[in-house]
Design a protein around this motif. Structure first.
Motif, PDB file in Angstrom:
ATOM      1  N   ALA A   1      29.533  34.177  27.815  1.00 41.02           N
ATOM      2  CA  ALA A   1      29.666  32.823  28.389  1.00 41.02           C
ATOM      3  C   ALA A   1      28.930  32.722  29.723  1.00 41.02           C
ATOM      4  O   ALA A   1      28.638  33.731  30.365  1.00 41.02           O
ATOM      5  CB  ALA A   1      31.149  32.516  28.593  1.00 41.02           C
ATOM      6  N   LYS A   2      28.645  31.479  30.110  1.00 41.55           N
ATOM      7  CA  LYS A   2      28.064  31.271  31.448  1.00 41.55           C
ATOM      8  C   LYS A   2      29.165  31.243  32.489  1.00 41.55           C
ATOM      9  O   LYS A   2      28.972  31.639  33.629  1.00 41.55           O
ATOM     10  CB  LYS A   2      27.306  29.927  31.495  1.00 41.55           C
ATOM     11  N   LEU A   3      30.332  30.734  32.071  1.00 34.70           N
ATOM     12  CA  LEU A   3      31.431  30.536  33.022  1.00 34.70           C
ATOM     13  C   LEU A   3      32.727  30.464  32.224  1.00 34.70           C
ATOM     14  O   LEU A   3      32.728  29.971  31.091  1.00 34.70           O
ATOM     15  CB  LEU A   3      31.210  29.205  33.766  1.00 34.70           C
ATOM     16  N   CYS A   4      33.806  30.952  32.819  1.00 33.79           N
ATOM     17  CA  CYS A   4      35.124  30.806  32.186  1.00 33.79           C
ATOM     18  C   CYS A   4      36.036  30.047  33.143  1.00 33.79           C
ATOM     19  O   CYS A   4      36.142  30.416  34.325  1.00 33.79           O
ATOM     20  CB  CYS A   4      35.708  32.180  31.873  1.00 33.79           C
ATOM     21  N   ILE A   5      36.652  28.990  32.651  1.00 35.04           N
ATOM     22  CA  ILE A   5      37.573  28.209  33.479  1.00 35.04           C
ATOM     23  C   ILE A   5      38.964  28.360  32.880  1.00 35.04           C
ATOM     24  O   ILE A   5      39.188  28.005  31.717  1.00 35.04           O
ATOM     25  CB  ILE A   5      37.169  26.713  33.492  1.00 35.04           C
ATOM     26  N   GLY A   6      39.882  28.926  33.637  1.00 36.67           N
ATOM     27  CA  GLY A   6      41.212  29.166  33.074  1.00 36.67           C
ATOM     28  C   GLY A   6      42.272  29.340  34.129  1.00 36.67           C
ATOM     29  O   GLY A   6      42.017  29.205  35.332  1.00 36.67           O
TER      30      GLY A   6
ATOM     31  N   THR B   1      39.510  30.243  38.517  1.00 34.93           N
ATOM     32  CA  THR B   1      40.907  30.531  38.194  1.00 34.93           C
ATOM     33  C   THR B   1      41.812  29.519  38.887  1.00 34.93           C
ATOM     34  O   THR B   1      41.686  29.294  40.094  1.00 34.93           O
ATOM     35  CB  THR B   1      41.279  31.961  38.644  1.00 34.93           C
ATOM     36  N   ILE B   2      42.709  28.929  38.094  1.00 35.91           N
ATOM     37  CA  ILE B   2      43.606  27.896  38.617  1.00 35.91           C
ATOM     38  C   ILE B   2      45.000  28.502  38.791  1.00 35.91           C
ATOM     39  O   ILE B   2      45.599  28.968  37.824  1.00 35.91           O
ATOM     40  CB  ILE B   2      43.649  26.691  37.654  1.00 35.91           C
TER      41      ILE B   2
END
Ligand code: SF4
Length: 341
Positions: A253-258, A276-277
């Motif tokens: 992936a280019k980016l992981c948002i989680g 990261t949230i």
């Protein structure tokens, strides 16, 4: 899951310290064994299938058999739980070392939430460094090896300067380039609202040319809400991938948002930047992303952090710690990272 990934920093560091001759075996739950069974630095993964009804004596037998074949010189207890204590007791003749999980410091931070105390933690007065740095620092002092000092400061694994690492895997067929959304977490209160993720997906479609992939486990039925997004650039893989396949998707992936969850730790282990949230947990606990391009979002509020793991139910009328992190903020941080790639 995240803990297992983070502990690969220990393996990598010990390899760099002890050289090629050292062999490492890792004991973990069966559900996480595929994280490590092809790891280049791990000789054996001994898994324990508690959910499948495996008995404690079966685990002891597996370790005993390994010890007969290749005598174990040292047990490193990276978990520091009652179960790992019991295991050490079963092999009491083998020397062992146990990491300090800083549970008291984390507990203290959840009980005394004043801004001043938080500032003390920010200045690392209580030793709540990022988890990966902490592991290395602890082992540096445990092994009393002067070379370790330099290695701990300089040590970076892999081309992306990450400390954690996992084995390379075949590419899973998702058309690149893509961003991964990882909306699940081990506990309900650690999840940024799924409707925010859906809105974020729509905005990312409008503002980038990237494909989007949702990754979540078979039990994460709440992700069915993503099915309302109809686009050939959107791939909802909730429940469709094994852990290994998810790792492969993350690796490319280019980016992981989680959320504050294992998926983001896996992405970082492959050198993929993360957003990261954080909700009820706190980045000061040491589980913020460590990659140089990764970022996190966390709101300061009087009730936060309210538990060390995010397991404790929210006692307020709404999940303010999550709901006050807007889609706009997450989008803006994500775009900042994407511009640097
Ligand atoms: S809003 Fe406050 S009390 Fe509720 S989960 Fe978040 S940090 Fe805990």
């Amino acid at each position: 899951m995240g803990d297992v990934v983070l502990q690969t920093a220990t393996i990598n560091w010990l390899r760099s310290l002890l050289g090629k001759e050292a062999r490492f075996s890792f004991v973990t739950s069966k559900e996480f064994s595929s994280l490590l069974d092809t790891h280049p630095e791990v000789s054996h993964v001994i898994s324990f299938d508690r959910r499948g009804g495996e008995q404690w004596k079966d685990l002891v037998k597996k370790i005993d058999e390994l010890d007969r074949r290749e005598p174990i010189d040292l047990i490193l207890d990276l978990h520091a739980t009652l179960r790992s204590f019991r295991l050490k007791l079963s092999f009491w003749t083998i020397p062992s070392l146990t990491v300090d999980k800083r549970r008291w410091e984390r507990f203290f931070l959840t009980k005394i939430k004043s801004v001043r105390i938080k500032r003390l933690f920010d200045r690392k007065i209580f030793g709540l460094e990022p988890q990966v740095e902490r592991i290395l620092k602890d082992f540096e002092s445990l092994f009393l090896d002067l070379r370790a000092k330099r290695r701990t400061v300089d040590f970076r694994h892999g081309p992306h300067e990450e400390l954690t690492s996992l084995a390379e895997l075949p590419v899973y067929p998702v058309p690149a380039p893509y961003v991964v959304l990882a909306p699940s977490a081990s506990f309900l209160y650690k999840r940024w609202p799924v409707e925010y993720f859906v809105e974020l997906a729509r905005k990312l479609f409008q503002e980038t040319n990237l494909n989007l992939v949702v990754l979540a486990g078979p039990d994460d039925k709440f992700c069915e809400v993503f099915n309302e997004i109809q686009s050939e650039r959107f791939f909802n893989l909730q429940g469709k991938t094994s852990l290994k396949e998810s790792m492969s998707v993350l690796a490319h992936a280019k980016l992981c948002i989680g959320n504050d969850s294992g998926m983001n730790h896996i992405a970082e282990a492959y050198g993929v930047p993360c957003v990261t949230i954080f909700g009820p947990t706190d980045p000061r606990f040491g589980f913020a992303p460590h990659g140089s391009k990764s970022r996190y979002l966390s709101k300061e509020m009087f009730c936060k952090p309210c538990s060390t793991t995010g397991k404790t139910p929210c006692y307020r009328d709404r999940l303010y710690c999550m709901e006050e992190i807007s889609v706009k903020e997450v989008l803006s941080v994500s775009q900042d990272i994407l511009r640097t790639l």
